[in-house]
Design a protein around this motif. Structure first.
Motif, PDB file in Angstrom:
ATOM      1  N   GLU A   1       0.814  -1.222   0.000  1.00 52.43           N
ATOM      2  CA  GLU A   1       0.000   0.000   0.000  1.00 52.43           C
ATOM      3  C   GLU A   1       0.845   1.268   0.000  1.00 52.43           C
ATOM      4  O   GLU A   1       0.359   2.343  -0.362  1.00 52.43           O
TER       5      GLU A   1
ATOM      6  N   GLU B   1      -2.381   3.953  -5.679  1.00 52.60           N
ATOM      7  CA  GLU B   1      -3.326   4.194  -6.773  1.00 52.60           C
ATOM      8  C   GLU B   1      -4.499   3.216  -6.704  1.00 52.60           C
ATOM      9  O   GLU B   1      -5.654   3.592  -6.912  1.00 52.60           O
ATOM     10  N   LEU B   2      -4.218   1.963  -6.381  1.00 47.71           N
ATOM     11  CA  LEU B   2      -5.292   0.969  -6.234  1.00 47.71           C
ATOM     12  C   LEU B   2      -6.240   1.354  -5.101  1.00 47.71           C
ATOM     13  O   LEU B   2      -7.463   1.302  -5.251  1.00 47.71           O
ATOM     14  N   LEU B   3      -5.666   1.737  -3.964  1.00 45.32           N
ATOM     15  CA  LEU B   3      -6.489   2.107  -2.807  1.00 45.32           C
ATOM     16  C   LEU B   3      -7.331   3.345  -3.087  1.00 45.32           C
ATOM     17  O   LEU B   3      -8.444   3.473  -2.574  1.00 45.32           O
ATOM     18  N   ALA B   4      -6.816   4.242  -3.917  1.00 44.25           N
ATOM     19  CA  ALA B   4      -7.539   5.470  -4.242  1.00 44.25           C
ATOM     20  C   ALA B   4      -8.566   5.256  -5.350  1.00 44.25           C
ATOM     21  O   ALA B   4      -9.334   6.158  -5.668  1.00 44.25           O
ATOM     22  N   GLY B   5      -8.574   4.055  -5.939  1.00 46.57           N
ATOM     23  CA  GLY B   5      -9.507   3.780  -7.029  1.00 46.57           C
ATOM     24  C   GLY B   5      -9.132   4.501  -8.308  1.00 46.57           C
ATOM     25  O   GLY B   5      -9.974   4.768  -9.152  1.00 46.57           O
TER      26      GLY B   5
ATOM     27  N   GLN C   1      -6.660   5.323 -11.887  1.00 45.75           N
ATOM     28  CA  GLN C   1      -6.484   4.686 -13.194  1.00 45.75           C
ATOM     29  C   GLN C   1      -5.022   4.544 -13.611  1.00 45.75           C
ATOM     30  O   GLN C   1      -4.728   3.821 -14.556  1.00 45.75           O
TER      31      GLN C   1
ATOM     32  N   THR D   1      -4.022   0.258 -13.034  1.00 43.46           N
ATOM     33  CA  THR D   1      -4.747  -0.283 -11.880  1.00 43.46           C
ATOM     34  C   THR D   1      -6.166  -0.732 -12.215  1.00 43.46           C
ATOM     35  O   THR D   1      -6.665  -1.686 -11.617  1.00 43.46           O
ATOM     36  N   ALA D   2      -6.806  -0.081 -13.160  1.00 47.53           N
ATOM     37  CA  ALA D   2      -8.174  -0.456 -13.515  1.00 47.53           C
ATOM     38  C   ALA D   2      -8.223  -1.825 -14.180  1.00 47.53           C
ATOM     39  O   ALA D   2      -9.273  -2.471 -14.207  1.00 47.53           O
TER      40      ALA D   2
END
Length: 84
Positions: A41, A48-52, A54, A58-59
């Motif tokens: 994290e 970036e994944l935790l924040a949702g 792109q 990550t998407a």
């Protein structure tokens, strides 16, 4: 010769992971390591994944169920090749 495979890369699917296993069979390597993508994290990708977001693809990171399916496929297919 050894091959390392990672399950859970961006844009990866169970089918594309299966193609990687096809190559392992063709190459007849004596050792294969399989890893499931672990994202720290504190890394750029993890944040970036935790924040949702792109960025960094990550998407397109597969979900947990797909990653588990890839790992299970690897265990089954590799056992069939005589690799534990």
């Amino acid at each position: 010769i050894s091959v390392d495979l990672i399950a859970g890369l961006s844009h990866q699917t169970v089918a594309s992971f299966g193609e990687s296993l096809d190559w392992v069979a063709r190459l007849a390597v004596p050792h294969v390591s399989v890893y499931m993508l672990e994202v720290d994290e504190d890394s750029r990708l993890g944040a970036e994944l935790l924040a949702g977001g792109q960025r960094y693809g990550t998407a397109q990171v597969p979900g947990e169920e797909a990653i588990v399916a890839m790992y299970q496929l690897a265990v089954e297919r590799l056992a069939g090749m005589g690799l534990a």
